[in-house]
Design a protein around this motif. Sequence first.
Motif, PDB file in Angstrom:
ATOM      1  N   TYR A   1       0.932  -1.358   0.081  1.00 34.76           N
ATOM      2  CA  TYR A   1       0.106   0.013   0.059  1.00 34.76           C
ATOM      3  C   TYR A   1       0.994   1.331   0.134  1.00 34.76           C
ATOM      4  N   LYS A   2       2.112   1.169  -0.238  1.00 31.15           N
ATOM      5  CA  LYS A   2       3.036   2.320  -0.358  1.00 31.15           C
ATOM      6  C   LYS A   2       2.897   3.207   1.076  1.00 31.15           C
ATOM      7  N   ILE A   3       2.985   2.689   2.031  1.00 29.29           N
ATOM      8  CA  ILE A   3       2.839   3.391   3.231  1.00 29.29           C
ATOM      9  C   ILE A   3       4.318   3.842   3.793  1.00 29.29           C
ATOM     10  N   PRO A   4       4.381   5.085   3.985  1.00 29.99           N
ATOM     11  CA  PRO A   4       5.758   5.535   4.197  1.00 29.99           C
ATOM     12  C   PRO A   4       5.844   5.332   5.879  1.00 29.99           C
ATOM     13  N   ALA A   5       7.247   5.450   6.262  1.00 33.55           N
ATOM     14  CA  ALA A   5       7.722   4.884   7.591  1.00 33.55           C
ATOM     15  C   ALA A   5       7.051   5.727   8.546  1.00 33.55           C
ATOM     16  N   ARG A   6       6.806   6.876   8.604  1.00 29.03           N
ATOM     17  CA  ARG A   6       6.141   7.901   9.457  1.00 29.03           C
ATOM     18  C   ARG A   6       4.577   7.605   9.689  1.00 29.03           C
ATOM     19  N   ASN A   7       4.067   6.883   8.923  1.00 27.14           N
ATOM     20  CA  ASN A   7       2.684   6.414   8.947  1.00 27.14           C
ATOM     21  C   ASN A   7       2.389   5.190   9.519  1.00 27.14           C
ATOM     22  N   ILE A   8       3.561   4.472  10.083  1.00 28.07           N
ATOM     23  CA  ILE A   8       3.338   3.191  10.836  1.00 28.07           C
ATOM     24  C   ILE A   8       3.534   3.510  12.207  1.00 28.07           C
ATOM     25  N   LEU A   9       2.476   3.362  12.892  1.00 29.04           N
ATOM     26  CA  LEU A   9       2.286   4.097  14.006  1.00 29.04           C
ATOM     27  C   LEU A   9       1.931   2.962  15.143  1.00 29.04           C
ATOM     28  N   ALA A  10       2.047   3.809  16.589  1.00 30.75           N
ATOM     29  CA  ALA A  10       1.431   3.091  17.854  1.00 30.75           C
ATOM     30  C   ALA A  10       0.166   3.697  18.078  1.00 30.75           C
ATOM     31  N   HIS A  11      -0.727   2.739  18.608  1.00 30.96           N
ATOM     32  CA  HIS A  11      -2.082   3.378  19.217  1.00 30.96           C
ATOM     33  C   HIS A  11      -1.953   4.530  19.851  1.00 30.96           C
ATOM     34  N   SER A  12      -0.930   4.615  20.862  1.00 35.38           N
ATOM     35  CA  SER A  12      -0.760   5.697  21.762  1.00 35.38           C
ATOM     36  C   SER A  12      -0.184   6.958  20.854  1.00 35.38           C
ATOM     37  N   ASP A  13       0.539   6.898  19.651  1.00 36.35           N
ATOM     38  CA  ASP A  13       0.715   7.901  18.822  1.00 36.35           C
ATOM     39  C   ASP A  13      -0.730   8.718  18.360  1.00 36.35           C
ATOM     40  N   ILE A  14      -1.451   8.064  17.983  1.00 35.78           N
ATOM     41  CA  ILE A  14      -2.860   8.698  17.542  1.00 35.78           C
ATOM     42  C   ILE A  14      -3.765   8.750  18.524  1.00 35.78           C
ATOM     43  N   ALA A  15      -3.700   8.676  19.757  1.00 33.08           N
ATOM     44  CA  ALA A  15      -4.575   8.825  20.721  1.00 33.08           C
ATOM     45  C   ALA A  15      -3.772   8.898  22.158  1.00 33.08           C
TER      46      ALA A  15
END
Length: 277
Positions: free
Chosen positions: A155-169
């Motif tokens: 899906y061509k997902i950049p490194a910075r978009n692979i995240l922890a649940h804690s990063d987004i909430a």
Amino acid sequence: MKKNFYMIIMLLLFIGCSSTREKIYEIDDKKYIAKGKNERIQFIIIHYTAGANEVSVKELMSERASSHYLILSGEDEKIYNLVPDNERAWHAGISSFRGRSNLNDTSIGIEIVNEGIPPKYRDYPTYNLYDHYIEYEKMQIEKVGQLVRNLSVKYKIPARNILAHSDIAPSRKKDPGAKFPWKLLHDKYGVGAWYDEEDKELYMNYEEYSKRTIIEIKKELKDYGYEINETNEWDKASKDVIYAFQLHFNPKNSSGEMDLETYAILKALNKKYLHKK
């Protein structure tokens, strides 16, 4: 006689309608191709289930929550795909990163069976320390590494978009916790973001750090992607963001307090990734 007359009229109307066929119009998806579009899947979010296998499966098969993938503990060598990638799973909740919100819409969720924090530490009065979290099993991390590598390429997902649940909430969640090995995934499987050590050392300058205002440091966090307020204080909501950042990038120093090392790592990450999509 009258009844026969009406039957004839109805028959003639039916024949007339059936003889008028609807025209079928062709759909052409080749001639005009719009450029203003993107993939639905733009993020991968990693979670722990905070329970054992049986409890985790039961919860993720309920109508309350779900994820695209589930990785069990123990000797089970399979990776379970619970929701098709192109469908929306319920794993992220109220969330935001890099200016996007409600990340269920644009992400793939991966749940790993792990208790997270033992009961004796769950009521810890401040932020849980590194040693409060439970280790992951080797095979679980191997599965995650392979899965995220394949999905990020597909899906061509950049490194910075692979995240922890804690990063987004950050004010709601701590998973996948301080002992999820982000650096190992970066080094061994080539997935996710990690800073370069020489860049970190470049910014390990206390005199320079001491001149930075709270607003300036918050802007660095926001530039990387975190949702954070613009007040000129380290209030609880802001410390939650610092803690989330530390869980991901400085886990053995996860205190919720901004310090020189955390700042240097943040600057190193922005140097490496800020201008990448």
